[in-house]
Design a protein around this motif. Structure first.
Motif, PDB file in Angstrom:
ATOM      1  N   ASP A 398     -17.530  31.593  21.797  1.00  0.00           N
ATOM      2  CA  ASP A 398     -17.575  31.980  23.065  1.00  0.00           C
ATOM      3  C   ASP A 398     -16.090  32.316  23.429  1.00  0.00           C
ATOM      4  O   ASP A 398     -14.882  31.416  23.473  1.00  0.00           O
ATOM      5  CB  ASP A 398     -18.169  30.911  23.829  1.00  0.00           C
ATOM      6  N   LEU A 399     -15.490  33.513  24.112  1.00  0.00           N
ATOM      7  CA  LEU A 399     -14.060  33.806  24.910  1.00  0.00           C
ATOM      8  C   LEU A 399     -13.717  32.390  25.367  1.00  0.00           C
ATOM      9  O   LEU A 399     -12.409  32.062  25.772  1.00  0.00           O
ATOM     10  CB  LEU A 399     -13.981  34.729  25.312  1.00  0.00           C
ATOM     11  N   ASN A 400     -13.956  31.963  26.626  1.00  0.00           N
ATOM     12  CA  ASN A 400     -14.614  30.739  27.648  1.00  0.00           C
ATOM     13  C   ASN A 400     -13.751  29.696  26.675  1.00  0.00           C
ATOM     14  O   ASN A 400     -12.559  28.931  27.085  1.00  0.00           O
ATOM     15  CB  ASN A 400     -15.677  29.943  28.222  1.00  0.00           C
ATOM     16  N   ASP A 401     -14.514  28.717  25.436  1.00  0.00           N
ATOM     17  CA  ASP A 401     -13.677  27.907  24.246  1.00  0.00           C
ATOM     18  C   ASP A 401     -13.131  28.060  23.844  1.00  0.00           C
ATOM     19  O   ASP A 401     -11.639  27.785  23.564  1.00  0.00           O
ATOM     20  CB  ASP A 401     -14.938  28.275  23.023  1.00  0.00           C
ATOM     21  N   LEU A 402     -12.480  29.523  23.161  1.00  0.00           N
ATOM     22  CA  LEU A 402     -11.413  30.207  22.191  1.00  0.00           C
ATOM     23  C   LEU A 402     -10.346  29.709  23.240  1.00  0.00           C
ATOM     24  O   LEU A 402      -8.957  29.862  22.309  1.00  0.00           O
ATOM     25  CB  LEU A 402     -11.272  31.524  21.876  1.00  0.00           C
ATOM     26  N   MET A 403     -10.601  30.614  24.937  1.00  0.00           N
ATOM     27  CA  MET A 403      -9.073  30.362  25.469  1.00  0.00           C
ATOM     28  C   MET A 403      -9.154  28.985  25.888  1.00  0.00           C
ATOM     29  O   MET A 403      -7.770  27.948  25.950  1.00  0.00           O
ATOM     30  CB  MET A 403      -9.430  30.977  26.702  1.00  0.00           C
ATOM     31  N   ALA A 404      -9.628  28.225  25.804  1.00  0.00           N
ATOM     32  CA  ALA A 404     -10.057  26.627  26.842  1.00  0.00           C
ATOM     33  C   ALA A 404      -8.882  25.813  25.441  1.00  0.00           C
ATOM     34  O   ALA A 404      -8.165  24.775  25.247  1.00  0.00           O
ATOM     35  CB  ALA A 404     -11.117  26.379  26.588  1.00  0.00           C
ATOM     36  N   LYS A 405      -9.159  26.139  23.819  1.00  0.00           N
ATOM     37  CA  LYS A 405      -9.109  25.374  22.531  1.00  0.00           C
ATOM     38  C   LYS A 405      -7.890  26.139  22.688  1.00  0.00           C
ATOM     39  O   LYS A 405      -6.922  25.245  21.401  1.00  0.00           O
ATOM     40  CB  LYS A 405      -9.678  26.026  21.578  1.00  0.00           C
ATOM     41  N   GLY A 406      -7.117  27.267  23.000  1.00  0.00           N
ATOM     42  CA  GLY A 406      -5.687  28.118  22.932  1.00  0.00           C
ATOM     43  C   GLY A 406      -5.853  28.894  21.756  1.00  0.00           C
ATOM     44  O   GLY A 406      -4.753  29.123  20.979  1.00  0.00           O
ATOM     45  N   THR A 407      -7.371  29.348  20.762  1.00  0.00           N
ATOM     46  CA  THR A 407      -6.614  29.872  19.706  1.00  0.00           C
ATOM     47  C   THR A 407      -6.316  31.089  20.358  1.00  0.00           C
ATOM     48  O   THR A 407      -5.632  31.985  19.220  1.00  0.00           O
ATOM     49  CB  THR A 407      -8.582  29.714  19.156  1.00  0.00           C
ATOM     50  N   ILE A 408      -7.226  32.122  21.107  1.00  0.00           N
ATOM     51  CA  ILE A 408      -6.785  32.617  21.745  1.00  0.00           C
ATOM     52  C   ILE A 408      -4.989  32.605  22.887  1.00  0.00           C
ATOM     53  O   ILE A 408      -5.777  31.897  24.197  1.00  0.00           O
ATOM     54  CB  ILE A 408      -6.893  33.720  22.726  1.00  0.00           C
ATOM     55  N   LYS A 409      -3.933  33.230  23.247  1.00  0.00           N
ATOM     56  CA  LYS A 409      -3.100  32.962  24.472  1.00  0.00           C
ATOM     57  C   LYS A 409      -2.923  33.684  24.472  1.00  0.00           C
ATOM     58  O   LYS A 409      -2.313  34.887  24.083  1.00  0.00           O
ATOM     59  CB  LYS A 409      -2.086  31.722  24.119  1.00  0.00           C
ATOM     60  N   LEU A 410      -2.114  34.350  25.974  1.00  0.00           N
ATOM     61  CA  LEU A 410      -1.283  35.516  26.370  1.00  0.00           C
ATOM     62  C   LEU A 410       0.142  33.913  27.020  1.00  0.00           C
ATOM     63  O   LEU A 410      -0.314  33.879  27.534  1.00  0.00           O
ATOM     64  CB  LEU A 410      -1.731  35.970  27.901  1.00  0.00           C
ATOM     65  N   GLU A 411       0.944  34.575  25.883  1.00  0.00           N
ATOM     66  CA  GLU A 411       2.071  33.376  26.215  1.00  0.00           C
ATOM     67  C   GLU A 411       2.887  34.964  26.601  1.00  0.00           C
ATOM     68  O   GLU A 411       3.590  35.771  26.209  1.00  0.00           O
ATOM     69  CB  GLU A 411       3.031  33.295  24.517  1.00  0.00           C
ATOM     70  N   LYS A 412       3.690  34.041  27.570  1.00  0.00           N
ATOM     71  CA  LYS A 412       4.708  34.476  28.410  1.00  0.00           C
ATOM     72  C   LYS A 412       6.043  34.390  27.733  1.00  0.00           C
ATOM     73  O   LYS A 412       7.204  34.364  28.053  1.00  0.00           O
ATOM     74  CB  LYS A 412       4.888  34.305  30.386  1.00  0.00           C
ATOM     75  N   VAL A 413       6.241  36.123  27.571  1.00  0.00           N
ATOM     76  CA  VAL A 413       7.730  36.372  26.752  1.00  0.00           C
ATOM     77  C   VAL A 413       9.047  36.877  27.795  1.00  0.00           C
ATOM     78  O   VAL A 413      10.465  36.229  28.301  1.00  0.00           O
ATOM     79  CB  VAL A 413       7.187  38.106  25.958  1.00  0.00           C
ATOM     80  N   LYS A 414       8.858  37.496  28.821  1.00  0.00           N
ATOM     81  CA  LYS A 414      10.364  37.468  30.068  1.00  0.00           C
ATOM     82  C   LYS A 414       9.281  38.235  31.204  1.00  0.00           C
ATOM     83  O   LYS A 414       8.629  39.548  31.240  1.00  0.00           O
ATOM     84  CB  LYS A 414      11.128  38.881  29.059  1.00  0.00           C
ATOM     85  N   THR A 415      10.322  38.139  32.074  1.00  0.00           N
ATOM     86  CA  THR A 415       9.884  39.197  33.050  1.00  0.00           C
ATOM     87  C   THR A 415      11.600  40.271  32.941  1.00  0.00           C
ATOM     88  O   THR A 415      12.491  39.676  33.296  1.00  0.00           O
ATOM     89  CB  THR A 415      10.053  38.227  34.785  1.00  0.00           C
ATOM     90  N   VAL A 416      11.311  41.767  33.698  1.00  0.00           N
ATOM     91  CA  VAL A 416      11.947  42.096  34.290  1.00  0.00           C
ATOM     92  C   VAL A 416      11.632  42.919  34.800  1.00  0.00           C
ATOM     93  O   VAL A 416      11.025  43.335  35.762  1.00  0.00           O
ATOM     94  CB  VAL A 416      11.798  43.121  32.624  1.00  0.00           C
TER      95      VAL A 416
END
Length: 427
Positions: A398-416
């Motif tokens: 389940d995507l909810n579980d994957l995101m909650a566990k941090g298996t998938i993350k959207l990590e901020k890299v930079k603001t331009v």
């Protein structure tokens, strides 16, 4: 109008008084959605968010006491179907106050008609050609009735290449990094191609010949082998997520060592789940300040809107859903202004977009990035937030579980924060 919407309009008219017609009691909005075509992977959550947002607006009183009569159509990402729908929406007896649009090819095809008929189109296309309302740049025809929320494809690509140039130096690499544009030979992936290649040269990249792959999923092993033999260091994926996933998987299998970058539609949580570890490290822009469940006051509003189609509140909403909520609420507030200043006509709605600076829709604080549109410049923002997809394990489940566990993350890299250069205007 469907029988259901007709009966709803009649009931509303009766409540407001026998002298008020159903048409007067409603504000008509056209909505182009891709639920079945080549970009349906990202079009579906975006279109659902538009529908949910306007349903929520109606539930909470509508606009100036009028309900929004939203005519949602799945046009399958087909320009002729979009044009046929536009003919209906622009007819004098059915004229809409605005359109929530979608694709680049159809939006650009309609630009001249929108200006002629004075109907604003808040599109899912972020082509830079749509940002020049007066045509002063000389690079595109005037687009006075085209709006979108977020940085243009070209500006996002410029920001990614600036990041790539810094990344190359930070890794201590010598010589010129090699860059390649990848995508379908189609107006959407091609929209930022010239702008991206121009700044790549300026930043010291060697620009390689583009590699073409279709907007639909398929076997792109040949493209990956070409990418590998080219020696490219940075590759921009110009398509939407579904076909990009095919490329990412094929290139992982082929052992391609390249830094992939995607456009705003090129990567999201669903794509990361489907691609698995092949999506690890992809750089892409985000239009909103947070993703689903992020720590921001406005996420309460997004959660309420989401319940219009998911009363349980359990569905995970990808980044495109949240961006569409922002887009629809900008239109709602432009409609509010128009209704109080001569009526919700297309011309007044367009003027409504010019009334505020650094504008965030009410209730969306910390979610929608502040935007400013003027009569001379429809680049709502020059701020580009770059993120990296991070995959740390199997992505089954389940995507909810994957995101909650941090298996998938959207990590901020930079603001331009890009400069508003005149030479970048319109392309």
């Amino acid at each position: 109008m469907t029988m259901k919407s007709f009966l709803g309009a009649v009931s509303l008219a009766a409540l407001l008084g026998g002298g008020v017609t159903a048409a007067q009691a409603q504000i008509a909005i056209g909505h182009l959605a891709d639920y079945s075509g080549g970009t349906s992977d990202v079009g579906t959550p975006y279109g659902q968010a538009v529908a949910d947002t306007f349903a929520w607006v109606n539930k909470n009183g509508g606009v100036a006491g009028k309900q929004l009569n939203v005519d949602t159509n799945d046009y399958g990402y087909q320009v002729p179907r979009a044009i046929a729908l536009y003919k209906k929406w622009s007819a004098p007896d059915h004229k809409v106050a605005a359109i929530m649009g979608w694709g680049t090819a159809d939006t650009e095809a309609l630009t001249g008609f929108l200006a002629q008929d004075k109907i604003p189109d808040i599109s899912g296309s972020y082509a830079a050609a749509l940002t020049d309302p007066e045509g002063t740049s000389g690079k595109a025809k005037p687009a006075p009735y085209n709006f979108f929320y977020g940085p243009s494809y070209s500006d996002a690509m410029r920001a990614e290449l600036m990041w790539a140039a810094e990344d190359w130096k930070s890794k201590g690499k010598s010589g010129k990094p090699k860059f390649v544009h990848m995508g379908a030979n189609h107006p959407y992936p091609n929209a930022p191609k010239a702008a991206g290649e121009a700044i790549a040269v300026e930043l010291g990249f060697e620009v390689l010949p583009p590699l073409v792959f279709a907007l639909t999923p398929g076997d792109y092993s040949a493209q990956c082998l070409s990418l590998k033999s080219s020696g490219a260091n940075y590759a921009y994926l110009g398509n939407t997520a579904a076909s990009n996933v095919s490329v990412l998987k094929a290139c992982k299998t082929a052992g391609v060592d390249v830094q992939f970058m995607g456009n705003v539609w090129g990567m999201d949580e669903n794509a990361a789940k489907t691609a698995g570890d092949a999506a690890n490290g992809v750089i892409f822009p985000l239009r909103t300040a947070v993703a689903w469940g992020g720590n921001a006051p406005g996420m309460k509003t997004v959660a309420e809107i989401s319940k219009m189609s998911d009363p349980s509140g359990k569905a995970y909403r990808p980044v495109h859903y949240i961006a569409a909520v922002c887009s629809a609420l900008y239109l709602k507030e432009a409609l509010d202004w128009a209704a109080k200043n001569g009526g919700a006509t297309g011309e007044n709605v367009a003027k409504g977009f010019y009334q505020k600076k650094d504008w965030v829709p009410a209730g969306m604080e910390g979610v929608c990035n502040a935007s400013t549109w003027t009569e001379k410049d429809h680049r709502g923002t020059m701020k580009v937030d770059l993120y990296r997809s991070k995959i740390s394990g199997p992505t089954d489940g389940d995507l909810n579980d994957l995101m909650a566990k941090g298996t998938i993350k959207l990590e901020k890299v930079k603001t331009v924060e890009l400069p508003r250069k005149p030479e970048w205007f319109g392309w």
